[in-house]
Design a protein around this motif. Structure first.
Motif, PDB file in Angstrom:
ATOM      1  N   LEU A   1      33.335 -22.858  32.045  1.00 10.86           N
ATOM      2  CA  LEU A   1      32.282 -21.847  32.033  1.00 10.86           C
ATOM      3  C   LEU A   1      30.893 -22.471  31.993  1.00 10.86           C
ATOM      4  N   VAL A   2      30.735 -23.465  31.122  1.00 14.47           N
ATOM      5  CA  VAL A   2      29.432 -24.134  31.014  1.00 14.47           C
ATOM      6  C   VAL A   2      29.075 -24.828  32.338  1.00 14.47           C
ATOM      7  N   ALA A   3      30.072 -25.476  32.955  1.00 13.34           N
ATOM      8  CA  ALA A   3      29.815 -26.163  34.225  1.00 13.34           C
ATOM      9  C   ALA A   3      29.382 -25.171  35.299  1.00 13.34           C
ATOM     10  N   ASP A   4      30.071 -24.030  35.383  1.00 17.29           N
ATOM     11  CA  ASP A   4      29.689 -23.027  36.374  1.00 17.29           C
ATOM     12  C   ASP A   4      28.284 -22.500  36.116  1.00 17.29           C
ATOM     13  N   ALA A   5      27.969 -22.274  34.855  1.00 14.46           N
ATOM     14  CA  ALA A   5      26.631 -21.776  34.515  1.00 14.46           C
ATOM     15  C   ALA A   5      25.556 -22.791  34.887  1.00 14.46           C
ATOM     16  N   LEU A   6      25.810 -24.072  34.601  1.00 13.21           N
ATOM     17  CA  LEU A   6      24.836 -25.114  34.941  1.00 13.21           C
ATOM     18  C   LEU A   6      24.634 -25.214  36.453  1.00 13.21           C
ATOM     19  N   LEU A   7      25.732 -25.130  37.210  1.00 12.36           N
ATOM     20  CA  LEU A   7      25.619 -25.216  38.667  1.00 12.36           C
ATOM     21  C   LEU A   7      24.828 -24.029  39.233  1.00 12.36           C
ATOM     22  N   ILE A   8      25.093 -22.838  38.704  1.00  9.08           N
ATOM     23  CA  ILE A   8      24.354 -21.669  39.181  1.00  9.08           C
ATOM     24  C   ILE A   8      22.876 -21.791  38.830  1.00  9.08           C
ATOM     25  N   MET A   9      22.578 -22.226  37.594  1.00  8.81           N
ATOM     26  CA  MET A   9      21.179 -22.388  37.186  1.00  8.81           C
ATOM     27  C   MET A   9      20.496 -23.492  37.983  1.00  8.81           C
ATOM     28  N   SER A  10      21.247 -24.542  38.308  1.00  7.23           N
ATOM     29  CA  SER A  10      20.644 -25.611  39.117  1.00  7.23           C
ATOM     30  C   SER A  10      20.291 -25.097  40.515  1.00  7.23           C
TER      31      SER A  10
ATOM     32  N   GLU B   1      -4.008 -44.624  37.972  1.00  2.00           N
ATOM     33  CA  GLU B   1      -4.440 -43.762  36.875  1.00  2.00           C
ATOM     34  C   GLU B   1      -3.341 -42.823  36.401  1.00  2.00           C
ATOM     35  N   GLY B   2      -2.166 -42.903  37.031  1.00  2.00           N
ATOM     36  CA  GLY B   2      -1.061 -42.034  36.635  1.00  2.00           C
ATOM     37  C   GLY B   2      -1.073 -40.675  37.300  1.00  2.00           C
ATOM     38  N   ARG B   3      -1.903 -40.491  38.313  1.00  4.33           N
ATOM     39  CA  ARG B   3      -2.017 -39.203  39.009  1.00  4.33           C
ATOM     40  C   ARG B   3      -1.126 -39.227  40.249  1.00  4.33           C
ATOM     41  N   VAL B   4       0.107 -38.795  40.087  1.00  8.76           N
ATOM     42  CA  VAL B   4       1.061 -38.712  41.179  1.00  8.76           C
ATOM     43  C   VAL B   4       1.655 -37.308  41.192  1.00  8.76           C
ATOM     44  N   PRO B   5       2.089 -36.819  42.349  1.00  7.61           N
ATOM     45  CA  PRO B   5       2.677 -35.468  42.386  1.00  7.61           C
ATOM     46  C   PRO B   5       3.994 -35.420  41.607  1.00  7.61           C
ATOM     47  N   ARG B   6       4.155 -34.387  40.843  1.00  5.61           N
ATOM     48  CA  ARG B   6       5.361 -34.210  40.034  1.00  5.61           C
ATOM     49  C   ARG B   6       5.786 -32.749  40.088  1.00  5.61           C
ATOM     50  N   SER B   7       7.103 -32.519  40.094  1.00  7.13           N
ATOM     51  CA  SER B   7       7.652 -31.168  40.061  1.00  7.13           C
ATOM     52  C   SER B   7       8.705 -31.104  38.960  1.00  7.13           C
ATOM     53  N   PRO B   8       8.358 -30.554  37.802  1.00  7.18           N
ATOM     54  CA  PRO B   8       9.355 -30.428  36.726  1.00  7.18           C
ATOM     55  C   PRO B   8      10.585 -29.629  37.153  1.00  7.18           C
ATOM     56  N   ASP B   9      10.376 -28.676  38.046  1.00  2.00           N
ATOM     57  CA  ASP B   9      11.507 -27.860  38.498  1.00  2.00           C
ATOM     58  C   ASP B   9      12.507 -28.691  39.288  1.00  2.00           C
ATOM     59  N   LEU B  10      12.012 -29.632  40.078  1.00  2.00           N
ATOM     60  CA  LEU B  10      12.910 -30.506  40.831  1.00  2.00           C
ATOM     61  C   LEU B  10      13.730 -31.375  39.891  1.00  2.00           C
ATOM     62  N   SER B  11      13.082 -31.941  38.872  1.00  2.00           N
ATOM     63  CA  SER B  11      13.810 -32.774  37.916  1.00  2.00           C
ATOM     64  C   SER B  11      14.837 -31.952  37.145  1.00  2.00           C
ATOM     65  N   ALA B  12      14.435 -30.744  36.719  1.00  2.00           N
ATOM     66  CA  ALA B  12      15.371 -29.896  35.969  1.00  2.00           C
ATOM     67  C   ALA B  12      16.556 -29.491  36.837  1.00  2.00           C
ATOM     68  N   ALA B  13      16.303 -29.173  38.101  1.00  2.00           N
ATOM     69  CA  ALA B  13      17.398 -28.796  38.997  1.00  2.00           C
ATOM     70  C   ALA B  13      18.353 -29.955  39.208  1.00  2.00           C
ATOM     71  N   ALA B  14      17.810 -31.170  39.369  1.00  2.00           N
ATOM     72  CA  ALA B  14      18.670 -32.336  39.566  1.00  2.00           C
ATOM     73  C   ALA B  14      19.516 -32.611  38.339  1.00  2.00           C
ATOM     74  N   VAL B  15      18.919 -32.513  37.146  1.00  2.00           N
ATOM     75  CA  VAL B  15      19.663 -32.776  35.913  1.00  2.00           C
ATOM     76  C   VAL B  15      20.766 -31.747  35.717  1.00  2.00           C
ATOM     77  N   LEU B  16      20.452 -30.473  35.934  1.00  2.00           N
ATOM     78  CA  LEU B  16      21.471 -29.431  35.753  1.00  2.00           C
ATOM     79  C   LEU B  16      22.588 -29.561  36.791  1.00  2.00           C
ATOM     80  N   LEU B  17      22.225 -29.897  38.017  1.00  2.00           N
ATOM     81  CA  LEU B  17      23.239 -30.060  39.057  1.00  2.00           C
ATOM     82  C   LEU B  17      24.197 -31.199  38.709  1.00  2.00           C
ATOM     83  N   ILE B  18      23.644 -32.341  38.305  1.00  2.00           N
ATOM     84  CA  ILE B  18      24.502 -33.480  37.967  1.00  2.00           C
ATOM     85  C   ILE B  18      25.301 -33.204  36.704  1.00  2.00           C
ATOM     86  N   ALA B  19      24.677 -32.520  35.737  1.00  2.00           N
ATOM     87  CA  ALA B  19      25.407 -32.193  34.501  1.00  2.00           C
ATOM     88  C   ALA B  19      26.579 -31.257  34.801  1.00  2.00           C
ATOM     89  N   GLY B  20      26.345 -30.226  35.630  1.00  2.00           N
ATOM     90  CA  GLY B  20      27.430 -29.314  35.982  1.00  2.00           C
ATOM     91  C   GLY B  20      28.528 -30.013  36.761  1.00  2.00           C
TER      92      GLY B  20
END
Length: 374
Positions: free
Chosen positions: A188-197, A23-42
């Motif tokens: 600067l952008v990379a450092d900011a992304l890493l800190i935010m991640s 039914e599509g009911r699985v645990p999800r954490s948007p914060d985990l996905s956002a942290a992973a994306v920002l970490l890899i982007a930085g």
């Protein structure tokens, strides 16, 4: 029994979890996905940033260095602009690729990939304003609101500290040459992304256990639901009885097909009948190919007579075979001698009949074999 939250004390079964996943009911954490994306982007900016910055600087120079023909011809100007945009996208492909990979891989850590057509189906109950207000002012709504506000304060505070600490570096960018300014800006952008991640990672460390707990809490079951699911899985007693009856009928039909292939049918003479077959090239010992009592025994004898299979009356041996050997099983060693006597007699009887001689004397079976236990 009413299905209230207080009564849902049992952990969800595997079937319940699988149904929820469908039914599509699985645990999800948007914060985990956002942290992973920002970490890899930085990290990607730290790895590929200088190269991307140099490529973009070259594109900027070539974009500002247009000939008179390129500037006066609209079609040529559009083609030149499109070419510059294409080269800019190509220069950023490594960073885009890493970011997309992180966005796709993050769900694997919590719930895995899941695509459900049921989740895409319209659910008009969600459009009910009364139910919507109920969800908004429920305990879960208050918890979600508190979480959102806490995350806002934490992210905003981190962003404020980053901007305050990096303000001198940002102001110095205007004094640097273009290439150096671009490289420092990327840093600067990379450092900011890493800190935010890192900040979002701390939030995810709290949110992931919460989402897992909440997901299992929503799927908890009552004891009645577990009993109903077990009944559906195992089937009702009536259905199981019908299945067992069908299996017995199928086994009996298969067994009756084997009777014409038997070498001899040993009888009680009326209560039991056991069909034996022996192939010295394929079997270590004679096997029971069919057996039955009363009406089934009578049917076995009838089929044996119809197909000229010898019927030998030996009550002790028939009872011992019936109680100790399953259909398709080999006879136990304790019955070897008695069965060998019967088979030898049957072979000698066939030979005598073929030669027109008098039949041999039937063997005398030891009555004590009836007490054999395999």
């Amino acid at each position: 029994m009413a299905d209230t939250d207080q009564e849902r004390t049992e952990q969800p079964t595997g079937k319940r979890l699988e149904k929820a996943r469908e039914e599509g009911r699985v645990p999800r954490s948007p914060d985990l996905s956002a942290a992973a994306v920002l970490l890899i982007a930085g990290t990607g900016l730290r790895m590929f940033g200088p190269g991307i910055g140099a490529s973009l600087a070259g594109l900027m120079r070539s974009g500002l260095d247009l000939s008179t023909a390129q500037m006066s011809d609209p079609q040529l100007a559009l083609a030149t602009a499109g070419n510059e945009v294409l080269h800019a996208l190509i220069a950023c492909v490594p960073l885009f690729g890493l970011t997309v990979a992180a966005a796709l891989a993050a769900p694997l850590a919590l719930g895995g990939w899941n695509f459900s057509f049921e989740a895409l189906a319209p659910n008009f109950s969600r459009l009910d304003p009364i139910a919507g207000f109920g969800r908004l002012f429920s305990l879960r709504g208050a918890v979600e609101l508190g979480k959102a506000f806490a995350k806002f304060l934490l992210v905003a505070g981190t962003a404020f500290l980053v901007l305050r600490n990096e303000a001198p570096r940002m102001l110095d960018l205007g004094k640097e040459p273009l290439t150096a300014a671009l490289a420092d800006a990327v840093g600067l952008v990379a450092d900011a992304l890493l800190i935010m991640s890192g900040t979002l990672g701390l939030i995810a460390a709290v949110d992931v256990p919460w989402q897992l707990w909440q997901h299992h809490k929503e799927l908890r079951m009552t004891r009645e639901e577990i009993r109903e699911e077990h009944k559906e899985s195992e089937g009702s007693p009536e259905n199981k009885m019908r299945m067992r009856r069908a299996q017995r009928d199928l086994t009996r039909r298969r067994m009756m097909h084997e009777v014409p292939k038997a070498d001899v049918v040993v009888t009680n003479p009326t209560h039991f009948a056991v069909a034996l077959r022996y192939d010295e090239n394929r079997m270590r010992a004679p096997r029971v190919v069919a057996k039955g009592a009363d009406l089934i025994a009578a049917r076995i004898r009838a089929i044996a007579t119809e197909h000229s299979v010898p019927v030998f009356e030996a009550p002790p041996l028939a009872r011992a075979l019936f109680h100790n050997v399953e259909i398709g099983g080999e006879i136990p060693a304790a019955l070897y001698v008695a069965v060998a006597q019967v088979l030898t007699y049957i072979y000698r009887l066939k030979t005598a009949r073929a030669a027109g001689q008098l039949p041999p004397e039937p063997p005398v079976i030891d009555p004590s074999i009836e007490n054999t236990r395999h």
